[in-house]
Every structure is written in C-alpha cells, then in structure tokens.
Design an enzyme around this catalytic site. Structure first.
Site, PDB file in Angstrom:
ATOM      1  CE  LYS A 289     133.848  54.251  31.815  1.00 55.03           C
ATOM      2  NZ  LYS A 289     133.632  54.792  33.178  1.00 55.03           N
TER       3      LYS A 289
ATOM      4  CG  ASP B 156     137.537  67.397  28.908  1.00 50.95           C
ATOM      5  OD1 ASP B 156     138.049  68.342  28.280  1.00 50.95           O
ATOM      6  OD2 ASP B 156     136.986  67.538  30.010  1.00 50.95           O
TER       7      ASP B 156
ATOM      8  CG  ASP C 203     125.139  65.171  27.366  1.00 51.33           C
ATOM      9  OD1 ASP C 203     125.874  66.123  27.665  1.00 51.33           O
ATOM     10  OD2 ASP C 203     124.333  64.656  28.162  1.00 51.33           O
TER      11      ASP C 203
ATOM     12  CG  ASP D 196     122.926  70.300  34.558  1.00 52.45           C
ATOM     13  OD1 ASP D 196     123.412  70.193  35.702  1.00 52.45           O
ATOM     14  OD2 ASP D 196     122.322  69.362  33.995  1.00 52.45           O
TER      15      ASP D 196
END
Length: 734
Positions: free
Chosen positions: A106, A136, A291, A447
């Site tokens: 993705k 991860d 990100d 966050d």
C-alpha cells in the site's frame, strides 16, 4: 545586548471581530429557537410527538457542538519566522527525522524512498541531521530501497546544496515543469549536472523496481512475525571518485520485533521504538515526524521550526511546532475535501491564539524531553521502572542536548545490539511507555491523545503555516478510503471521549476554558451522526404523514429558523471566499460532512463503544497510497467514485432515496392540498439535502461508467427505504 526575536505573532483582528459578532448573533438566535421549542412543548395540547422531541434534541446537540467550535474562532493569529536571525550552523541543535511505513504493497518503497531523500536533503547541517525509517512490515524490499537511496543520496545531496535546489524530493524535482534552480539562468554547468543526476535517478528507480520484482513476489503481504532489525545504512560506493567527501546525515533502518502474541500499538508503538533507538544513537533534542508519503517540499522547514524552539520567550513551555498537512494530488474541485481546509486554514490558526494546535499526525517538530515527562528523577531504579532496563537509554535521558552521532563502525555495532533490545516486543512490559512516556497508546489517534495530554501538562504548541508548503503528501482520491479513514479517526476520538481522559472531565481543570472547548469539539465531533440521521429521516417521514415539525411560514418564528440556516451558510461562504476557494468548495464540504456523518461518524462511534466494553480490539489499516489509472481519471474529472463497500454506500443511498420520495410527496401535497404554509420547511430541508448531494443522484441514476453506484446497492437501499416508509406510516399514524 538584547537579541532580536526569531519570530512574530500577529493577531487577525478583523477575523476575530467577524467571528465574535457572528457567534453572538447566532447564539441569540439559538436561544430564541430553544424558547420556541420549549414553549411549544409546554403549551400545546396534546403534547408534541416523539419525532418532534427527537428533532428538538438533535437541534440542541448540533447547537452544543457549534458552541464548542466557536472557541477556534475566538483569537486567530498568524506567525512569521526570521531565518536570518538563527544562530550559526555549528550552534544549531540536532534533529532526528522519524518516518513510518507499514505495508510495502500500500506504500510503495519508491515513494517512501523519495520521502527519505527529501528529509536527508533538508537545508540543515548534515552532521546535525539523522533520518530513521520505521518499517513495521519488516520488508526486505524496503530495506533494499534504503540502501539504494543512500547510494543515490551521495550524489543527490551535493547537487542540491551546490545549486540551491528549492524542491529536494527527486521525483517531484524531475517531474516539475518549473525550474527549481536558484542560481543564474541557463547555467551550462547546472544543465550538465542536472542531466547527470537525472540519469542516476533513473538508475536508482530501475534498481528499486527490479528489487520489487524479485523480492515483491516472495513478500505478498507485510510480515507480522519477525525479529528486530536495526541497520545503519553506510554502504560506500565503489569506483566513484570524489563522492566519499560528501557530508551525509545518518540514515538508519528500523524494523521492530513483532509477534502475533504481543500488542504492537500501531504507529504510536513504532514511534516509541524510534524514540528509544535514536536516543542511544544520536539523541537529538528535536524530532521531526513524517508519514512515509509526506515529502519535504520546503528544505527550510527545520530552520523555521527552530525559530520557535530556540526563542527564549516561548521555548521553555513549547512542546511542538505543527505544520499544516497539504497534498500534491488534489485537483481543483477537491471533491473529497482532501485539503482539510476547515482544519488547517480555519481551526488551527484559531487555536494557535490559545494554547496551540492539536498534534496532527505528521509534519511536526517535537521537543524530545516533552515526551519523557518529568526528568528530575535521578534514582536509577525508578528510571528503569519508567523507561525500561536499558542502561544506554537511561544514560541518554539526561544528555538530550548532547548530540552524539555514531562515530565509527565499532560503536555502531555495539549500539545496534542495544537497539535490538530496545526494539524487542517485550521491552515495554511493566514500564510507563505509552502510558506516561513517549507517544501514548490509549487511542488509535495517538497524535490527538498525546497532544491533549501535553497540553494538560501545561505545554504549548505553535502552528507554522508558511506560504510555501513545508510538506506535501498524498490525499485519498476515492470515497471508500475517505470514509474508512474517517471511521478510524472518529473511533479514536470517541474512544478518548468515553474514557477517563474525556476533555470535559480531565481537561477542564488542567487547560484554559477555550482550549478545553477546542478539544471538546473534537471529542463531540463523532456525535454528529445522531442529529444528521434524525434530520435526514424524521422530518421527511413526518412530511409524508402530514405532521408539521417546523413553524408555519407566516409565523414570525419561521424567521428564527431561516436566520440560523442562512447565517451558518453565509459564515461558511465568508470563510471559503476569504481563503481563496470557490463556491463549489462550499457544496463539496457540506456534502462530505453529510456523508461522513451518516457513515464514518456512525461506524466510528459504534466501534469506540464496542471497544469500550471490551468486545473488540483496536485495529489499524494503512491508507492505500496506490491509485489505479481509472480511479485517478474519475477524480481528475471531478466525479465521485462509488466503488466502495456496500456497508458504506447503503446508508448514503438510502437517505438520498428517502429524501427524493419526501420531496416529491411534499411538493405534491403543497400543490394539491395547498399546505405550503405548514410544510415548506420540511420540503425545503429535503430539497437542500438533494441539491448538495446531486453528484450522488447522478451516480445512482445517470452515470454509466464503472464509478457509478452499483445497482445492487441501489436496490438494497430502495428496499430499506420502503421499510422505513412503512415503519413511519405505522408508527406516526398510530
């Protein structure tokens, strides 16, 4: 001699006057509305029906949420930085950059590596800059991409520094129509070097893609069971003269240990591993979190952040500097409200005039010690109870401002062994990680929750919104991803609301009232689903069964309802026009808000309630960053893509069909029975819902492309609508 300020904060006086005047008028109208509803309830015989009371309750809940939202508008400010007043490079503090990726399918490694390269190329002393990538998924493809990125960076970084390149993400630089060179025009040396570096970039892409073909077939999905892997990327190029002298930031690959039997706490867990690993390797006092799709668009963002962190007036209490999330793939129409204009253009500048903006997931520079809590503790035993049993990490806690980059291979190997211990899945057991230290685990929106606790501790934050976007990412370009992502966010928000950390309980005694109201708005945002479902169904069913919900047009009270509606619409329009957007933006934002309310807010709230009772564990799916050509084509044409799950589409289509039936039936009633005076309000409500959602009607009835509403969904929604009509007829007539 008194030093000059590093930044300036300017209150937006005109905006504050407009906002406060509107709030006063609107609040007065709401008081009149409540007076009308209560007086009608107390004086009418027989007593009003249940639908009437539910509509009143919906109006009250909408008004309460609106009231909390006004705190954002109370004191908007704008900020300016003075980069030329910063200390010399050798006096600047170190910065560790944290980039997180979770699934190489993705989040394509080539896109991730472009983000890594843009971070390495920040306009900041390279010996004070370190970049850590958390993988991860434990993908060997991502690891190989890091090695290739390092080799390319040894040519890319000197090129950017030499010619003052303005955009340092190589993919964007080579695809841009604008010339990002800041030197003399038509420089032969620059053109020659550009062609040379372009060939190297093409070779870099070819190697990463080739690795994807070889390795990708072996890794069909992200690996959820793997040991920790920590690697300092320092491959030296062979047979390339002159490249070794280039100063390079430290680049570290981190894949924490993951086992199915242990909770890994999603992104917050990954960030805490990076916090510990970087603590023993470089221990920079400031951290940039990105990100994996959010590349550095302005290389000066680090210096801009330091204008706040190094300012002695605000630095002692300052926890983080938040930059807005902006996106490079949003088209002119922005049909999915991908730019989040209401948040980053309206709300965050407003809360910046209070205690500071909410932590927003990416694009923020965080002070490391703010995440460690109270550092006055000197007892080693107690420190280990809080931070774990790594002696190296305990030593680093009290040496945050002593930047210590890895000096040699021997120290690198020793620290890598310690780093593997720090990134093991059992390290946090019986510690305060995620509870009081680091990024907090109580919610999937780590966050929001971490920022909330920091503000409750008296910390402040700053919103920096320069004219040139500091970071640019990829926004969702299809309806399914938009609403799935919204469901996850709102589940996390409501999870906090239902806990002991509810802003109205935990925050009220720890933060100023207006700051608490801002967090209160976010806490109540998922509850939009209750009034939206009521107002999209009950007035319509009542209309079809001859029951009036709103006052007659000839009544003076009708003006109160009209004023509230028009005032809200005009205020929204004023905000849109003042930010340079078009009227089409108003319709898009209203439509997305309605869609989210009946889907994302609904499912998110229900998910949080189920998790609150322990009936389901938290889950996290990364947003897909890969868009197929057909999806992109629909988006660029400004057409909604209804290739979404049936569960997401059915509520939207059902309510549209119900309002179509209600509108047609109401208009017929107005002309046949002449009841326009009693029914106009309800007919207009259906008309407004249909006008705003015309693209949904178009996708359901007129479009023939693959992005139209699937016929089975339309038929299922029609059946549910018929059921609602029959149920309404039986209950309301009875």
């Amino acid at each position: 001699m008194k030093s000059l300020p590093l930044h300036a904060c300017t209150p937006s006086i005109s905006s504050a006057i407009i906002n406060r005047s509107y709030s006063l008028l609107h609040f007065t109208a709401l008081v009149a509305l409540f007076y009308y509803r209560l007086s009608s309830f107390l004086s009418s015989k027989p007593k009003p029906s249940l639908p009437y009371l539910l509509v009143f309750a919906s109006e009250m809940l909408l008004s309460i949420i609106w009231l909390f939202d006004q705190a954002y508008m109370w004191r908007p400010v704008s900020r300016t930085t003075f980069l030329e007043r910063l200390p010399e490079d050798e006096e600047l503090p170190g910065i560790d950059v944290f980039i997180c990726t979770a699934d190489h399918k993705k989040e394509p490694p080539l896109e991730v590596m472009n983000t890594v390269l843009s971070a390495m190329a920040l306009d900041y002393p390279p010996d004070k800059l370190s970049v850590y990538l958390s993988d991860d998924g434990g993908s060997s493809l991502t690891f190989q991409g890091m090695r290739e990125a390092w080799l390319f960076a040894r040519s890319w970084l000197p090129f950017c520094r030499k010619f003052g390149i303005k955009i340092r993400c190589p993919k964007v630089y080579f695809s841009s129509l604008e010339d990002n060179y800041s030197g003399p025009l038509h420089s032969l040396e620059y053109e020659k070097e550009k062609e040379k570096i372009k060939r190297k970039y093409e070779l870099f892409k070819e190697r990463v893609n080739k690795a994807g073909e070889i390795i990708g077939s072996e890794e069909a999905t992200s690996i959820k069971d793997h040991p920790p892997v920590i690697e300092v990327i320092n491959d030296e190029p062979k047979n390339v003269a002159g490249i070794r002298q280039a100063k390079m930031p430290l680049l570290v690959y981190v894949s924490r240990e993951k086992r199915p039997s242990h909770s890994h706490h999603f992104k917050a867990g990954a960030l805490n591993v990076l916090l510990r690993v970087s603590g023993i390797m470089t221990n920079s006092p400031y951290i940039l979190v990105l990100d994996c799709d959010m590349y550095c668009n302005d290389p000066t963002s680090a210096r801009q952040a330091m204008c706040f962190h190094l300012d002695p007036k605000i630095s002692p209490s300052l926890a983080f500097v938040q930059f807005p999330q902006k996106f490079h793939n949003i088209n002119k129409n922005d049909i999915y409200d991908g730019q989040l204009r209401k948040i980053f253009v309206i709300r965050w500048p407003g809360i910046d005039g209070l205690q500071g903006p909410v932590l927003s997931g990416t694009g923020f520079y965080m002070k490391r010690e703010a995440l460690y809590g109270n550092l006055s503790e000197k007892n080693v035993v107690r420190l280990k109870q809080s931070f774990g049993h790594s002696n190296e990490f305990i030593r680093s806690i009290h040496n945050i401002y002593q930047y210590s980059a890895i000096k040699n291979t021997e120290s690198s190997c020793k620290l890598q062994q310690e780093a593997q211990f720090l990134s093991s899945c059992t390290y946090e057991k019986n510690t305060l990680w995620g509870e009081q230290m680091g990024f907090l685990y109580h919610s999937v929106v780590e966050d929001y929750f971490t920022g909330f606790i920091l503000h409750c501790k008296g910390k402040t934050s700053v919103f920096c919104n320069p004219s040139k976007p500091a970071f640019l990412g990829i926004s969702t370009t299809n309806l399914n991803d938009l609403l799935v992502q919204g469901t996850r966010w709102n589940s996390g928000l409501f999870e906090v609301t239902l806990s002991k950390f509810c802003p109205f309980i935990y925050g009220l005694s720890r933060m100023p009232l207006l700051q608490t109201m801002c967090y209160g708005y976010l806490a109540l945002q998922p509850l939009y689903f209750l009034p939206l479902w009521c107002l999209a169904t009950l007035p319509q069913l009542c209309l079809l069964n001859g029951i009036s919900i709103y006052p007659q047009v000839s009544s003076s009270w009708f003006m109160v309802f009209s004023f509230i509606f028009l005032a809200s619409l005009l205020k929204h329009l004023e905000e849109i026009l003042s930010t340079g957007a078009s009227i089409q933006t108003l319709l898009n934002e209203q439509r997305v808000w309605m869609m989210k309310s009946v889907t994302a807010y609904t499912f998110g709230s229900l998910d949080a309630i189920v998790k609150c009772f322990g009936m389901r564990e938290a889950s996290f799916l990364p947003t897909n960053k890969v868009a197929d050509d057909e999806q992109v084509a629909l988006y660029q044409m400004g057409k909604l893509n209804f290739q979404a799950s049936t569960m997401i589409l059915t509520p939207i289509i059902t309510l549209i069909i119900l309002n179509m039936v209600s509108f047609i039936g109401g208009v017929a009633e107005m002309f046949i029975a002449g009841s326009w005076n009693e029914t106009f309000g309800q007919v207009f409500l259906s008309l407004y819902i249909l006008m705003v959602n015309y693209p949904v009607i178009e996708g359901m009835l007129l479009r023939k492309d693959k992005g139209r509403v699937p016929t089975p969904v339309t038929l299922l929604s029609l059946v549910i609508t018929i059921f609602l009509l029959c149920l309404g007829h039986m209950t309301l007539r009875w």
